[in-house]
Design a protein around this motif. Structure first.
Motif, PDB file in Angstrom:
ATOM      1  N   ILE A   1       0.914  -1.166  -0.104  1.00 29.72           N
ATOM      2  CA  ILE A   1       0.215  -0.016   0.025  1.00 29.72           C
ATOM      3  C   ILE A   1       0.837   1.179  -0.220  1.00 29.72           C
ATOM      4  O   ILE A   1       1.644   1.368   0.992  1.00 29.72           O
ATOM      5  N   TYR A   2       0.685   2.343  -0.696  1.00 33.80           N
ATOM      6  CA  TYR A   2       1.224   3.408  -0.939  1.00 33.80           C
ATOM      7  C   TYR A   2       0.853   4.343   0.264  1.00 33.80           C
ATOM      8  O   TYR A   2      -0.040   4.588   0.595  1.00 33.80           O
ATOM      9  N   TYR A   3       1.993   5.125   0.977  1.00 31.96           N
ATOM     10  CA  TYR A   3       1.758   5.996   2.107  1.00 31.96           C
ATOM     11  C   TYR A   3       2.766   7.246   1.987  1.00 31.96           C
ATOM     12  O   TYR A   3       3.768   7.162   1.106  1.00 31.96           O
ATOM     13  N   CYS A   4       2.320   8.099   2.207  1.00 32.93           N
ATOM     14  CA  CYS A   4       3.238   9.435   2.040  1.00 32.93           C
ATOM     15  C   CYS A   4       2.822  10.120   3.493  1.00 32.93           C
ATOM     16  O   CYS A   4       1.982  10.004   4.205  1.00 32.93           O
ATOM     17  N   TYR A   5       3.820  11.364   3.775  1.00 31.16           N
ATOM     18  CA  TYR A   5       3.571  12.129   4.957  1.00 31.16           C
ATOM     19  C   TYR A   5       2.882  13.467   4.352  1.00 31.16           C
ATOM     20  O   TYR A   5       3.459  14.091   3.495  1.00 31.16           O
ATOM     21  N   VAL A   6       2.054  14.282   5.229  1.00 28.43           N
ATOM     22  CA  VAL A   6       1.705  15.468   4.856  1.00 28.43           C
ATOM     23  C   VAL A   6       2.337  16.469   6.179  1.00 28.43           C
ATOM     24  O   VAL A   6       2.452  15.863   7.169  1.00 28.43           O
ATOM     25  N   LYS A   7       2.522  17.521   5.961  1.00 28.30           N
ATOM     26  CA  LYS A   7       3.088  18.432   6.900  1.00 28.30           C
ATOM     27  C   LYS A   7       2.396  18.286   8.245  1.00 28.30           C
ATOM     28  O   LYS A   7       3.228  18.031   9.290  1.00 28.30           O
ATOM     29  N   SER A   8       1.319  18.601   8.237  1.00 33.24           N
ATOM     30  CA  SER A   8       0.670  18.690   9.770  1.00 33.24           C
ATOM     31  C   SER A   8      -0.652  18.031   9.673  1.00 33.24           C
ATOM     32  O   SER A   8      -1.602  17.805   8.714  1.00 33.24           O
ATOM     33  N   ARG A   9      -1.367  17.717  10.951  1.00 30.94           N
ATOM     34  CA  ARG A   9      -2.437  16.843  11.040  1.00 30.94           C
ATOM     35  C   ARG A   9      -3.578  18.049  10.800  1.00 30.94           C
ATOM     36  O   ARG A   9      -4.616  17.508  10.478  1.00 30.94           O
ATOM     37  N   HIS A  10      -3.440  19.258  11.050  1.00 29.93           N
ATOM     38  CA  HIS A  10      -4.494  20.443  10.713  1.00 29.93           C
ATOM     39  C   HIS A  10      -4.768  20.447   9.372  1.00 29.93           C
ATOM     40  O   HIS A  10      -5.983  20.653   8.796  1.00 29.93           O
ATOM     41  N   ASP A  11      -3.614  20.053   8.482  1.00 28.18           N
ATOM     42  CA  ASP A  11      -4.038  20.009   6.915  1.00 28.18           C
ATOM     43  C   ASP A  11      -4.910  19.094   6.454  1.00 28.18           C
ATOM     44  O   ASP A  11      -5.831  19.007   5.725  1.00 28.18           O
ATOM     45  N   LEU A  12      -4.658  17.833   7.111  1.00 22.97           N
ATOM     46  CA  LEU A  12      -5.439  16.627   7.012  1.00 22.97           C
ATOM     47  C   LEU A  12      -6.759  16.704   7.448  1.00 22.97           C
ATOM     48  O   LEU A  12      -7.811  16.163   6.643  1.00 22.97           O
ATOM     49  N   GLY A  13      -6.975  17.213   8.573  1.00 19.83           N
ATOM     50  CA  GLY A  13      -8.406  17.519   8.988  1.00 19.83           C
ATOM     51  C   GLY A  13      -9.111  18.691   8.173  1.00 19.83           C
ATOM     52  O   GLY A  13     -10.311  18.419   7.924  1.00 19.83           O
ATOM     53  N   ALA A  14      -8.392  19.692   7.544  1.00 17.32           N
ATOM     54  CA  ALA A  14      -9.153  20.858   6.963  1.00 17.32           C
ATOM     55  C   ALA A  14      -9.530  20.145   5.446  1.00 17.32           C
ATOM     56  O   ALA A  14     -10.654  20.354   4.896  1.00 17.32           O
ATOM     57  N   ALA A  15      -8.489  19.009   4.822  1.00 14.41           N
ATOM     58  CA  ALA A  15      -8.997  18.651   3.764  1.00 14.41           C
ATOM     59  C   ALA A  15     -10.283  17.509   3.720  1.00 14.41           C
ATOM     60  O   ALA A  15     -10.904  17.313   2.949  1.00 14.41           O
ATOM     61  N   CYS A  16     -10.286  17.046   5.179  1.00 13.44           N
ATOM     62  CA  CYS A  16     -11.377  16.254   5.388  1.00 13.44           C
ATOM     63  C   CYS A  16     -12.644  16.995   5.828  1.00 13.44           C
ATOM     64  O   CYS A  16     -13.576  16.177   6.191  1.00 13.44           O
ATOM     65  N   GLN A  17     -12.737  18.238   5.607  1.00 13.51           N
ATOM     66  CA  GLN A  17     -13.593  19.303   6.060  1.00 13.51           C
ATOM     67  C   GLN A  17     -14.213  19.000   7.338  1.00 13.51           C
ATOM     68  O   GLN A  17     -15.518  19.035   7.860  1.00 13.51           O
TER      69      GLN A  17
END
Length: 155
Positions: A102-118
């Motif tokens: 399974i492909y995986y990668c890191y995003v800079k912050s938890r808040h970016d992920l939360g914002a993308a998930c509305q």
């Protein structure tokens, strides 16, 4: 009456400043495990993919739920936040992903992920499930997979 209006205006300005600060949260910590970190165009596509997949309810959110999905053999892409402090919380996930292909990668912050998930809640780990052929996000998914393949050292 004028004093009350100016007081309300000052309070409105303070709220705008507070919202601006909330939007521009600076990431103070970066985990030493956070490789490969995605940026720029690939990050934009990944966040767009997250937004579309969340609207179709094709995501697994949080460490326990994602770990369970990976162990069961569901295919997709894992996005991990690069600023999770105790590394022990998520250190097993990249190894599981590599074992299952399974492909995986890191995003800079938890808040970016939360914002993308509305959602206002920060998200440390989210897995986008592989789309069916007729899904609305399948083209974006393929673009993100190609980008991750290009930058990922272990896959």
């Amino acid at each position: 009456l004028e004093g009350a209006c100016s007081c309300l205006a000052a309070m409105a300005d303070e709220e705008e400043v507070a919202q601006g600060e909330e939007e521009e949260r600076k990431c103070l910590y970066e985990s030493p495990l956070a490789k490969p970190m995605i940026t720029d165009k690939l990050l934009g596509r990944a966040l767009k993919l997250l937004k579309k997949s969340v609207s179709e309810k094709k995501t697994r959110r949080g460490v326990p739920e994602c770990t369970k999905a990976i162990r069961k053999g569901q295919q997709g892409i894992c996005f991990l936040a690069g600023d999770i402090y105790p590394m022990d919380v998520f250190a097993h996930v990249p190894i599981l992903c590599e074992e299952k292909g399974i492909y995986y990668c890191y995003v800079k912050s938890r808040h970016d992920l939360g914002a993308a998930c509305q959602t206002r809640r920060p998200i440390s780990l989210i897995m986008v499930l592989q789309p069916k052929d007729d899904a609305s996000y399948s083209k974006t998914y393929e673009q993100v997979v190609a980008g991750i393949k290009a930058i990922h050292p272990y896959m």
